[in-house]
Each structure stands twice: as C-alpha cells, then as structure tokens.
Design an enzyme around this catalytic site. Structure first.
Site, PDB file in Angstrom:
ATOM      1  N   GLY A 169      37.255  33.851  33.163  1.00 10.86           N
ATOM      2  CA  GLY A 169      38.469  33.974  32.376  1.00 10.86           C
ATOM      3  C   GLY A 169      39.398  35.060  32.871  1.00 10.86           C
ATOM      4  O   GLY A 169      39.565  35.279  34.076  1.00 10.86           O
ATOM      5  N   CYS A 170      39.986  35.781  31.920  1.00  8.84           N
ATOM      6  CA  CYS A 170      41.021  36.758  32.249  1.00  8.84           C
ATOM      7  C   CYS A 170      40.507  37.957  33.031  1.00  8.84           C
ATOM      8  O   CYS A 170      41.300  38.663  33.655  1.00  8.84           O
ATOM      9  CB  CYS A 170      41.705  37.233  30.971  1.00  8.84           C
ATOM     10  SG  CYS A 170      42.657  35.948  30.134  1.00  8.84           S
ATOM     11  N   SER A 171      39.212  38.224  32.993  1.00  5.59           N
ATOM     12  CA  SER A 171      38.670  39.353  33.757  1.00  5.59           C
ATOM     13  C   SER A 171      38.328  38.972  35.191  1.00  5.59           C
ATOM     14  O   SER A 171      37.924  39.823  35.984  1.00  5.59           O
ATOM     15  CB  SER A 171      37.426  39.917  33.064  1.00  5.59           C
ATOM     16  OG  SER A 171      36.415  38.932  32.949  1.00  5.59           O
ATOM     17  N   GLY A 172      38.506  37.695  35.548  1.00  4.00           N
ATOM     18  CA  GLY A 172      38.043  37.208  36.839  1.00  4.00           C
ATOM     19  C   GLY A 172      38.726  37.812  38.043  1.00  4.00           C
ATOM     20  O   GLY A 172      38.101  37.995  39.091  1.00  4.00           O
ATOM     21  N   HIS A 312      45.631  43.832  33.150  1.00  2.00           N
ATOM     22  CA  HIS A 312      45.845  42.410  32.890  1.00  2.00           C
ATOM     23  C   HIS A 312      46.513  42.248  31.525  1.00  2.00           C
ATOM     24  O   HIS A 312      45.980  42.705  30.516  1.00  2.00           O
ATOM     25  CB  HIS A 312      44.518  41.652  32.904  1.00  2.00           C
ATOM     26  CG  HIS A 312      44.655  40.254  32.367  1.00  2.00           C
ATOM     27  ND1 HIS A 312      45.147  39.221  33.130  1.00  2.00           N
ATOM     28  CD2 HIS A 312      44.400  39.728  31.141  1.00  2.00           C
ATOM     29  CE1 HIS A 312      45.179  38.117  32.397  1.00  2.00           C
ATOM     30  NE2 HIS A 312      44.730  38.403  31.184  1.00  2.00           N
TER      31      HIS A 312
END
Length: 405
Positions: A169-172, A312
C-alpha cells in the site's frame, strides 16, 4: 502514457554535500502517468454518470469529500473506452476480478516501464548496468510477478536480481527504498532500479450507502508509476540527490483493521478507519526519534525545524496532524501537499513525486539565489497497512552548506 524524470540539478555549481563512502544514494528519479487526466471539479458528475447513480445523498457526500481532500488533478487508467468494453465494472455485484486484473496487470507494467526508462535517462547510465530490480505494486496479482514482466519489458539482463514487494500500500515506496538501500550497500558496485506502479481500477465500483469508504477512494486516489536508481559510491559522472542513512520499519499492534483491503470476485473491497490520522499523530514522534537515534551524530545536532520532511501524503488530515504533533511550520510539508494536490494519493508512487518536488524546490532556490537555507538532513516517511510505519533518515546532497562559525 506521460513520463518525466528528475535527476541531478542542472547547475554550474557542483553539489555542496559530498557523499559518504559506502552509503546508498538516490542517483535519479522518474515517473509516468496514464493518459486520463482527471480534474477534481468534474469528478462528481463524471463518476455518478459513469456508474448510473442518482442518489442525492451519495452525490452530496462525494462532493464534500472532493473538496476536503485538497486534490486538484489526478491521472487514472479508467476511461470511458474501458467502461464501454467492460460495462460490468460499473454494475453492482458482478464478478469482475478477472477483467480488472487483465487491465491492471498490463497498465502497471506499461507505467513502470516508462517511469523506469525516464529515470535511467536522467541517471545517464545504461540498462545493462542495472544489477538489481526492486518492484512495488499493490495493484496486481499474477505469477510470474510484475518484477519479471518489468525486467523483460526493459530488456534487463536475465541475471538481474529481483525483489517484489506486494500489497504494501501507501508505505510501499519507502519500503522499496529501504530494500534498495540494503542491496546497494551490501553489494559493492550495485545499481538498483526501484519501480513502483499502481492503479485504482481494481477497486472501481458503483457507490453504495453500505460502502461509504468507496467514496474516499474516488475523491482521493490516483494512478501512476515512480522510479529511482539507487547506488553507493557515485562515480564522477553520477549526480546523487539524497544519501540514505538509517532505515526503520515498524508495525503498530492491533491496528491491522484500520487500513483493510480484501480481494473479492467483485474487485478489492477497501476500508479506511477514521482513526488513522489520530493513530499516526500519536505514534509518529516516537518513530522519528528512533530513526534519528540510529544516527547519533544527526540526532544530537538536529531539531525538527532544522530538517526537511518528505512525507507520503495519505491525506490532508494526516499531514495536518503531523504538523501539529511535531511543531512543523506550514512550509515543511510543502512538497507533500503539492504532490497530493497534483497527483492525489497514488499509493506507493507518491513518495517519488514528493522527492521530485524537493529536488525542484532546491533547484529553484539556487537559480533565484534565495536566502532560505536548504536543510541537509531530513526524514522520508510513509504509513501503510498494518498500520506500518516506514522511514529513512536522509541527507539532501543538493543542499547548500550552512555557514558555520
């Protein structure tokens, strides 16, 4: 597809900061987008029309969400042509996962290829010099995975060493930088290509009062790809942008349902807890302190105001909560807010766009001979499912040196 890149700053002045031997650096950045540019002012009418929905309450809710996200433009794979070919994607209860994955698998490979090529052009090296490939995506499900499809599309050596990070997800994006950093520092001479690629088409569906979270995705998320070349000990012709120091990953116990996505026959069903900004606010300072303590020299001399912040932009509430918790002035998260405004939350890709914004800000300050000092040290941060925190303590190698007594 539309692609662009950001590499070393085109300036007669050399980098003010010299890289440390053996430390991984970001040597170039790049990104690519699908052709469909979405203006936020037209999202509500277009989405309601394409999904044949005339529910006034849902329309009012989506209108409100589109304003509060602060997003102005986004790029998406979904198009009227796709909906004409696959009308079932806009119909409730249809088993459409195969169709979604067929579209998504092709799109993420194409976008990742274009972002990677733009990045390599900016770097100035050759694809034959790429020794490792780190590929990140939460938008596909197949094997062999997207890492192999990307390697083949780029014509990389069959001996390239590949790693794929899926469903981060967004931490990728920051997770990918962490993995690339480890590879670059443990394999002398390595040049690691990091590519991220995401599309929301897997989760596109008509609105329903039973799924209010779907409207958040419609108002906030975008598609695209990002890329970076990472390596240690830059050659004289390479122009390093950021040096990567301590890296940390941490999951928060008992928060795994806060960001929840499940693959079903109808596509991915996504839920986002309202408590997410508050959880990040409550835990971000301890995480940042731990990151900084991994590098005592930096921790001893830095305050939050002395640092740059590449965060992010999961949403405006997360950024605002961070500013309040850490006492950051409004300009510290300017690069993150600009990325959110221009591209939406593009999941793992977005941190690349934030870093590109920071490179551009540094370039503009140099061209304008601005008095504002560049921050040498800073944090690269992202938050994803788990809830997982990812962070890297970094140096901006394009920063002008501070005057010292």
């Amino acid at each position: 597809m539309v692609s662009t890149n950001a590499g070393g700053i085109a300036s007669k002045q050399a980098s003010s900061m010299a890289p440390n031997p053996g430390k991984a650096t970001i040597l170039a950045l790049g990104h690519a987008f699908p052709q469909q540019l979405v203006m936020q002012d037209y999202v509500v009418d277009g989405f309601m029309r394409n999904t044949n929905c005339d529910d006034p309450e849902l329309k009012e809710k989506l209108t409100r969400l589109c304003k509060t996200t602060t997003v102005k433009t986004r790029y998406v794979v979904m198009s009227e042509e796709i909906l004409k070919s696959y009308p079932e994607l806009a119909q409730e209860g249809q088993p459409t996962m195969k169709q979604r994955l067929d579209i998504s698998n092709k799109a993420v490979t194409q976008m990742a290829t274009e972002a990677s090529l733009a990045c390599v052009r900016s770097w100035g090296g050759a694809l034959s010099e790429i020794t490792h490939l780190v590929y990140v995506s939460s938008s596909e499900a197949r094997f062999p995975g997207g890492d192999l499809h990307l390697a083949r599309a780029l014509g990389l050596s069959p001996d390239v060493r590949r790693v794929m990070l899926a469903f981060t997800g967004c931490s990728g994006g920051v997770a990918g930088l962490r993995v690339a950093k480890g590879l670059a520092e443990s394999c002398p001479g390595a040049r690691v290509l990091l590519a991220t690629s995401e599309t929301t088409i897997v989760g596109f569906r008509p609105p329903s009062p039973d799924r209010p979270y779907d409207l958040v995705g419609v108002a906030l998320f975008g598609d695209g790809a990002g890329a970076a070349v990472v390596g240690a000990d830059p050659t004289p012709v390479e122009r390093p942008l950021f040096e990567l120091h301590s890296a940390l990953q941490r999951f928060l116990p008992d928060t795994d349902k806060t960001i929840d996505g499940r693959l079903t026959e109808e596509g991915i069903k996504f839920q986002l807890g309202r408590e997410l900004p508050h959880i990040i606010e409550a835990n971000v300072e301890a995480f940042c302190q731990k990151l900084m303590q991994e590098h005592p020299q930096a921790a001893d001399k830095l305050t939050y105001g002395d640092m740059f912040w590449a965060v992010h932009p999961g949403g405006p509430a997360i950024l605002t909560k961070m500013e309040g918790r850490l006492g950051l002035d409004g300009g510290k998260l300017r690069a993150s807010r600009s990325a959110l405004r221009d591209f939406g939350n593009a999941s793992s890709n977005t941190i690349v766009y934030v870093l590109e914004n920071m490179v551009e800000e540094t370039r503009q300050r140099r061209e304008e001979a601005a008095e504002e000092e560049d921050c040498e040290w800073g944090l690269i941060l992202a938050f994803g499912p788990g809830i997982t925190f990812e962070g890297i303590l970094a140096r901006n190698l394009q920063a002008r040196a501070r005057a010292r007594d």
